[in-house]
Design a protein around this motif. Structure first.
Motif, PDB file in Angstrom:
ATOM      1  N   ASN A  11       0.842  -1.194   0.000  1.00 51.26           N
ATOM      2  CA  ASN A  11       0.000   0.000   0.000  1.00 51.26           C
ATOM      3  C   ASN A  11       0.883   1.253   0.000  1.00 51.26           C
ATOM      4  O   ASN A  11       1.826   1.372   0.784  1.00 51.26           O
ATOM      5  CB  ASN A  11      -0.902  -0.006   1.232  1.00 51.26           C
ATOM      6  N   GLN A  13       0.582   4.061   1.194  1.00 51.83           N
ATOM      7  CA  GLN A  13       0.649   4.862   2.416  1.00 51.83           C
ATOM      8  C   GLN A  13       1.853   4.511   3.284  1.00 51.83           C
ATOM      9  O   GLN A  13       2.209   5.272   4.179  1.00 51.83           O
ATOM     10  CB  GLN A  13      -0.632   4.682   3.231  1.00 51.83           C
ATOM     11  N   ASP A  79       5.377   4.756  -3.646  1.00 58.45           N
ATOM     12  CA  ASP A  79       4.513   5.760  -3.016  1.00 58.45           C
ATOM     13  C   ASP A  79       3.347   6.162  -3.905  1.00 58.45           C
ATOM     14  O   ASP A  79       2.433   6.857  -3.456  1.00 58.45           O
ATOM     15  CB  ASP A  79       5.335   7.005  -2.680  1.00 58.45           C
TER      16      ASP A  79
END
Length: 729
Positions: A11, A13, A79
């Protein structure tokens, strides 16, 4: 018990953008200029380093992002940020930082310099006699060099060289009344700041410059206030300094180049014509003029940085040359480590009063024999700049070049100095009839021309010069010396974390291992065969070599710590590097954190790993150490359930190091040396002066010493330790 929720470690994040992470690093560099604890002239140095770093960032990173946008690449990194999003984020982050840098220099540091007797003033502030002095200097020294270039339908917009400082000059024809634009380049062959005799124009002791150590003005102001000489018959209306940055990345397909040296020379010539990626102008430039510059150089508003005061603060480096020790860090002279004292003493036996002497065979045989016997007694670790590079690494190569028993020397050169004694020693070794093979990395960014020069000099004396493996940069730092001894052939090695560059060895913190272990000698022999010949070596006895074994071995070491932690044992990792951006290794560290492994990362620059995320990285801590020396060594520690393993080498945990470069990491098997490394890591982790802690949001917080304590940093503690070691011996 309820099943544990699966967390997607891919992910976005959980990852920081590497461009923004690098900008955070450079901001920490700039903070050293803001920090009142930093000596005044050192504050100017950090201002200059910040600016020089930014130049390279734009020439390489921003230029690369722009190329991706032009190529319509719609793919981001871990990212998830797309190239255009990154460019916008870089602009949003950087503009307030550079504005603060220029504001701070113009409004704060300039006054502090004046208080210390260093007067960097503006031309109109000078007395008539002082202005006359500079006008004479302009007419006799500068004027003959200048070439004003008109910009009109008959004169196309001139070529502007990268990183050059220029004046956009507006003039009016006194006959026709027409206004014209011209460009004047501030020449590179002069000091950035022109100094005046400090006693010039003084009338009495109340003079504002009384007691001045230095008095001067920026070069562009000397030119600007004498522009009438360049435009006779014209009225000079105004001038506006500006500066551009061009792309400097080489577009080279090494596997298609018939001659790599010639191909790189051709690309270097093209570099000066790279596309413009940044325009810096002073506040107050007329919008129409700014728009003209943007159109001529195909720029958008986001590429323009309007700044207060001086442009090109890189030139502040020059103030470090002032003889004002009270405003600088105390001098540091690297020491000869105790393990090398025997060699030092033997050299002293042949020398007299440090006179230049003609050294005969007895000297070389005796001194070299002493050095090689030291290494046979056990591995030796050196730590620069606390330990002298000249007395250790440079001496090792120089003695090998002259020692009659040495048959061959092989080494890698990534970056070295312009007057390198290392290269001189290799030339002497070839002249002495030894077989010398050198891997010169022609693709070392911004050192290409220097390395081409050395490659040709080495080839002229019969050194076997190779340029590496197609498609890979050779970044490893290794030397192999083959010596004939009574018991047969023996191989001696140096494997380090830093370049064989005597100049940067005094500024960069690095480690190096001397050894004559048979396995390491055999590994390096096979590695050099890969570099100089045709080989698909897939395994090594002890070395971790990229791109063949390093990634897999690092993954195995992390997985082993996970297994120990899951079995109830000790899981612990400490890694010190310049950067960590590789997604696969970051995910492995996240898995280790989830398993309960305690992880400390000492990352000077880019870090794409996000520490402290609950359920993902709460057992990971990241610090960055910024200070007097550039932290450059790579150290890897794996607890291994009480049987720790240590490694040092040239590679960061970045995809380019692991997959697209030739790198070498060496295991440290001597328990005493391992103890030294652990002591060093613990000292850095305890730093409350130079260390910055990475926060969950990507920002960094500088650690502060406890109230009432001086907060001595890593670098000072290691200098103190080296001095104590010297006193004991």
């Amino acid at each position: 018990m309820p099943a544990r929720k699966t967390i997607d470690l891919k992910n976005r994040q959980y990852y920081f953008n590497r461009s923004l992470s690098w900008l955070e690093f450079n901001k920490r560099v700039l903070h050293e200029a803001f920090d009142p604890r930093t000596p005044l002239l050192e504050r100017l140095k950090f201002m200059a380093i910040f600016s020089a770093n930014l130049d390279e960032f734009f020439m390489v990173r921003v230029a690369g992002l722009k190329q991706q946008v032009e190529s319509n690449i719609l793919q981001g990194g871990a990212d998830g940020m797309l190239p255009q999003e990154q460019l916008e984020a870089v602009r949003d982050y950087l503009l307030p930082v550079v504005k603060e840098q220029h504001r701070f220099f113009d409004q704060d540091l300039r006054s502090k310099l004046a208080q210390a007797g260093i007067f960097l003033v503006r031309f109109p502030e000078l007395k008539p006699e002082q202005q006359a002095y500079l006008t004479n200097y302009f007419e006799t020294q500068i004027f003959p060099v200048l070439t004003p270039l008109a910009v009109d339908p008959a004169h196309p917009f001139p070529y502007i060289s990268s990183l050059s400082l220029n004046l956009a000059v507006l003039v009016r024809d006194q006959t026709t009344g027409e206004e014209r634009l011209a460009r004047v380049k501030v020449p590179n062959g002069f000091p950035r700041f022109i100094d005046l005799p400090t006693d010039l124009g003084k009338k009495d002791k109340k003079d504002e410059y009384a007691g001045a150590h230095w008095l001067g003005v920026p070069l562009e102001e000397v030119i600007a206030h004498n522009l009438v000489s360049l435009f006779p018959g014209m009225e000079v209306l105004a001038y506006y300094p500006f500066r551009i940055t061009r792309s400097a990345d080489l577009e080279l397909e090494t596997d298609k180049a018939d001659d790599l040296l010639i191909a790189i020379e051709q690309e270097i010539r093209k570099r000066r014509f790279g596309s413009v990626v940044r325009l810096e102008v002073q506040n107050g430039i007329p919008p129409l003029l700014k728009q003209t510059l943007m159109e001529e150089m195909d720029l958008q508003e986001m590429d323009v940085y309007e700044l207060e005061g001086l442009l090109c603060l890189n030139g502040l480096f020059s103030f470090l040359g002032l003889p004002l020790p009270e405003h600088k860090d105390p001098d540091w002279h690297p020491l000869v480590p105790s393990s090398f004292h025997r060699v030092e003493e033997r050299e002293s036996f042949f020398a007299s009063d440090n006179e230049v002497k003609t050294l005969g065979t007895d000297y070389w045989e005796s001194t070299a024999a002493e050095l090689f016997s030291l290494i046979r007694e056990g591995d030796i670790l050196v730590h620069h700049p606390y330990h002298s590079f000249a007395a250790t690494v440079q001496r090792f190569i120089t003695l090998a070049a002259h020692d009659p028993q040495v048959l061959a020397i092989k080494m890698t050169l990534y970056r070295t100095s312009g007057d390198s004694p290392i290269v001189s020693a290799l030339i002497k070794a070839a002249e002495n009839g030894k077989q010398v093979a050198v891997l010169v990395e022609l693709k070392a960014r911004f050192d290409e021309e220097n390395n081409i020069l050395w490659a040709r000099k080495l080839e002229k004396v019969g050194v076997h010069v190779v340029y590496g493996v197609p498609g890979l940069k050779t970044h490893t730092k290794t030397v192999l010396v083959v010596r004939q001894e009574p018991g047969g052939i023996r191989r001696y090695v140096h494997i380090g974390t830093g370049n064989y560059n005597p100049k940067t060895a005094g500024l960069y913190e690095d480690l190096g291992l001397f050894s004559c272990q048979d396995a390491l000698g055999a590994d390096l022999s096979e590695l050099f065969n890969v570099l100089t010949g045709y080989s698909r070596q897939r395994s090594y006895r002890k070395l971790l070599v990229a791109p063949v074994t390093m990634r897999d071995r690092m993954m195995e070491l992390i997985q082993r710590e996970i297994a120990h932690a899951q079995a109830g044992g000790q899981g612990r990792i400490i890694a010190k590097m310049n950067a960590i951006t590789d997604t696969q290794l970051i995910q492995a560290l996240y898995q280790a954190s989830q398993a309960g492994v305690s992880i400390d990362l000492i990352i000077r620059g880019m870090c794409c790993l996000r520490p402290g995320v609950k359920g993902v990285s709460e057992n990971i801590r990241v610090i960055s150490v910024i200070g007097r020396f550039l932290e450059h060594s790579r150290i890897f520690y794996f607890e291994n359930n009480g049987s720790p393993e240590y490694f040092i080498g040239s590679a960061d945990w970045r995809s380019r190091n692991l997959d697209r470069r030739v790198e070498a990491i060496v295991p440290i098997e001597d328990p005493a040396i391992g103890g030294q490394l652990k002591e060093l890591l613990d000292l850095i982790l305890a730093d409350h002066r130079q260390a910055w802690e990475l926060q969950l949001d990507g920002s960094y917080r500088q650690r502060q010493p406890a109230e009432g304590t001086p907060g001595q940093g890593t670098h000072q503690m290691l200098m103190d330790r080296a001095l104590k070691e010297q006193a004991l011996h």
